[in-house]
Design a protein around this motif. Sequence first.
Motif, PDB file in Angstrom:
ATOM      1  N   ASN A   1      41.019  65.681  48.013  1.00  0.00           N
ATOM      2  CA  ASN A   1      40.064  65.848  46.923  1.00  0.00           C
ATOM      3  C   ASN A   1      38.664  65.888  47.501  1.00  0.00           C
ATOM      4  OD1 ASN A   1      38.992  66.007  44.306  1.00  0.00           O
ATOM      5  ND2 ASN A   1      38.715  63.771  44.241  1.00  0.00           N
TER       6      ASN A   1
ATOM      7  N   THR B   1      46.344  57.938  45.185  1.00  0.00           N
ATOM      8  CA  THR B   1      46.631  58.214  43.780  1.00  0.00           C
ATOM      9  C   THR B   1      46.844  56.915  43.033  1.00  0.00           C
ATOM     10  OG1 THR B   1      48.987  58.397  44.239  1.00  0.00           O
ATOM     11  CG2 THR B   1      47.724  60.431  44.299  1.00  0.00           C
TER      12      THR B   1
ATOM     13  N   ARG C   1      45.864  64.990  38.327  1.00  0.00           N
ATOM     14  CA  ARG C   1      44.492  64.519  38.528  1.00  0.00           C
ATOM     15  C   ARG C   1      44.008  63.739  37.311  1.00  0.00           C
ATOM     16  NH1 ARG C   1      40.842  68.535  41.727  1.00  0.00           N
ATOM     17  NH2 ARG C   1      42.538  67.964  43.141  1.00  0.00           N
TER      18      ARG C   1
ATOM     19  N   ASP D   1      45.467  60.398  37.378  1.00  0.00           N
ATOM     20  CA  ASP D   1      44.849  59.560  38.397  1.00  0.00           C
ATOM     21  C   ASP D   1      43.597  58.875  37.858  1.00  0.00           C
ATOM     22  OD1 ASP D   1      44.710  58.662  41.165  1.00  0.00           O
ATOM     23  OD2 ASP D   1      42.950  59.962  41.326  1.00  0.00           O
TER      24      ASP D   1
END
Length: 499
Positions: free
Chosen positions: A43, A50, A102, A105
């Motif tokens: 990222n 995560t 995402r 997360d």
Amino acid sequence: MGRNTRKRRMPLATKVTAGAAALALGGGGLIWANFHASAHEENAGHNRTTSQAAQVATIDCPDVGQQLSDVPDRARGEVDGELASMDQQITDAYQRLVTTRRAQDGDPQFVRNSILGPLKDRRKALIDRIKLEINRAGGQADDSLDQLAGCTGRPADQQQPGDGQDGDGQDGDGQDQGQDGGQNQDDNGNGAAGPVAEDFIDINDVQPNSRGLQNGLAANGDSGSTGSFTTDCGVNENNLFNSDNLIAAPGVDNGAHHTHDYVGNQDNDAFSSDEDLAGADTSCQNQGDKSTYYWPVLRLQDGTQEFDANDQGGGAEGNVGKILKPAQAELKFVGNQQGDVVAMPRFLRIITGDAKSFVNGNANANSSWSCTGFEDRQVTDKYPLCPEGSQVVRTANFQSCWDGQNIDSANHRDHMAFVQQDGSCPNGFQAVPQLQIRLVYDIPAPVIETGRVRNPYAVDSFPEQLHKPITDHNDFINVMDEDLMNQVVECINSGEDCQ
């Protein structure tokens, strides 16, 4: 029970309903990549760990269809359609699960609030419709079906439903189910949600005679009806594939959400009527056998772009790679340990195994995997790694006790039963010829290194079932003519081996 006679003749390769969606999401099976949450993600140029939310690997929904036993005949078509819509809801929710990592997360409640909550509401609406259809047709719907609306999230390494789930198992999002569930498990590098290394076992590590399921016991033995009848229907040389399921989802396009091999009857799709089956061609050498025999394909996940790479049932739902036809497909009918068998009724439908057994549990599981030369070693929840020169074997021994009345039932199971431990049928059931299917494949052994598997093979499955071997299953519709069925029964009861 009448069958849907509306016709559809569209080969799987030309279906476009999923193509645009698949391309929009990257094409083929890539929408299912990163199913297993790895310990780190890239990222903005750096690794980040995560969150626990990303550990939710799949969606576990109670199987409403398995709980239906009293559905009036005239409501069954509508109920089957609603159940197929439920399967589509799960597929859609699973797709959202694997494409929102995402967001998960950043929000530990994302799965609960954005996926499982709305899914429960949609399922409840369909359950209400099922109950209404049953009641309208003169039946009595079970109000306890409402309790089946909620689904849970679970990690990939959770082997049985109920382990570690929240209290009632209905609304939990699975985020507290083990600190390592789904961590340090990656996809296999082929953009598919399984199988993973833990799904394979060296056949030498399987103990002889250790298969843990009672389902699928061979019916015949040294006494009773000891004969057999073998029918040769080829190995799908005609390339008849589709992702329908005429038994479980009649009248529903892509009702299986995975691709089937077909041998025997050549008019198999969701809209085939009994009359269609009776008038169809057959791949069986004995032209009196127009029965349909079908099973989910095996694929080698080697990056091959098959004809269904962008289609529903294929790559758009995570079933990717080269379709493997069996080198041998042995179809044999055998007898009963305790006595004679009677003729199967024409158009009798039998499903053996459970395509959803990874989340449903073992109650209806009937998978059996082995290797040639090692067939005293059978395993249900692992794919075998066979030594050089040995082939992979899939075996299915069908239910062989019939209720004497029905060619199908509301849950597609209650009209048939397995023999009991002594080989006899349960009270009220009578023995019919037991179908045994043995499929043999030439498959290069997958390579497992550092906890990952390269070029694995796997059975096609519903997306949320992760290609687990225990989800293997087989389907059969008897379309033998009367003379041939009588010959089958005579051979078996007289102790002859016929073909």
